[in-house]
Design an enzyme around this catalytic site. Structure first.
Site, PDB file in Angstrom:
ATOM      1  N   ARG A 139      24.808 -39.563  53.259  1.00  0.00           N
ATOM      2  CA  ARG A 139      26.266 -39.421  53.292  1.00  0.00           C
ATOM      3  C   ARG A 139      26.808 -39.201  54.691  1.00  0.00           C
ATOM      4  NH1 ARG A 139      26.782 -35.491  48.365  1.00  0.00           N
ATOM      5  NH2 ARG A 139      24.644 -35.136  48.991  1.00  0.00           N
ATOM      6  N   GLU A 141      14.161 -25.071  50.926  1.00  0.00           N
ATOM      7  CA  GLU A 141      13.993 -23.850  50.139  1.00  0.00           C
ATOM      8  C   GLU A 141      12.540 -23.699  49.698  1.00  0.00           C
ATOM      9  OE1 GLU A 141      16.019 -21.634  46.294  1.00  0.00           O
ATOM     10  OE2 GLU A 141      16.665 -23.627  46.873  1.00  0.00           O
TER      11      GLU A 141
END
Length: 175
Positions: free
Chosen positions: A60, A97
């Site tokens: 994006r 993460e």
């Protein structure tokens, strides 16, 4: 203007996984006037800065970067996921993460001393943006700043960029 844009961003609960509130820009991009306002917001901020290239992160960041590069009359550098670029690349591993990921940039994408603005649609934890900054540094180019259409507060992205790169962080919308 920013309030009008914020109203066009769709929120999707539990995407891509439970507990995540996803901010979907596609509803804003499909409206030509809103999309123009989004690009113009960044253009107005950077039109008088010395920028040679816009670096956009896959995927994006390409949506943000290409029209901005066109409007600023500067080159565009795609920062991609591994094994997507055909020539020799700089590589940067960054923490997720759970685990790590990597992004790459062609070694001949920028000239030493060039001024680069790094863009993406969203700033969350800052891992990808910090990795992109490191790629630009590997090429011995200068970072003008980092710019995002959306910033998710409370996830530490802005702080991580400011600590690591001490560069300007601009976001149009904050949640």
């Amino acid at each position: 203007m920013v309030t009008d844009i914020k109203e066009k961003i769709r929120a999707i609960q539990d995407f891509p996984k439970k507990g995540i509130l996803f901010r979907d820009i596609t509803t804003a991009l499909k409206d030509a006037d809103t999309m123009k306002k989004m690009v113009d917001f960044l253009y107005e901020h950077y039109k008088d800065k010395e920028i040679d290239y816009i670096a956009g992160m896959e995927s994006r960041g390409f949506i943000v970067g290409m029209p901005l590069a066109y409007k600023l009359n500067v080159g565009f550098i795609p920062v991609r996921k591994p094994h997507k670029l055909p020539a020799e690349t700089y590589q940067q591993i960054y923490e997720l993460e759970y685990g790590t990921d990597m992004i790459e940039m062609h070694k001949d994408a920028v000239e030493e001393g060039s001024n680069v603005l790094i863009v993406d649609d969203l700033l969350a934890t800052g891992g990808t943006a910090c990795a992109a900054c490191k790629l630009i540094h590997q090429a011995k180019a200068n970072i003008v700043g980092t710019a995002f259409w959306i910033e998710l507060n409370g996830l530490g992205g802005r702080e991580k960029l400011k600590q690591q790169e001490d560069c300007e962080v601009l976001s149009m919308l904050q949640y």
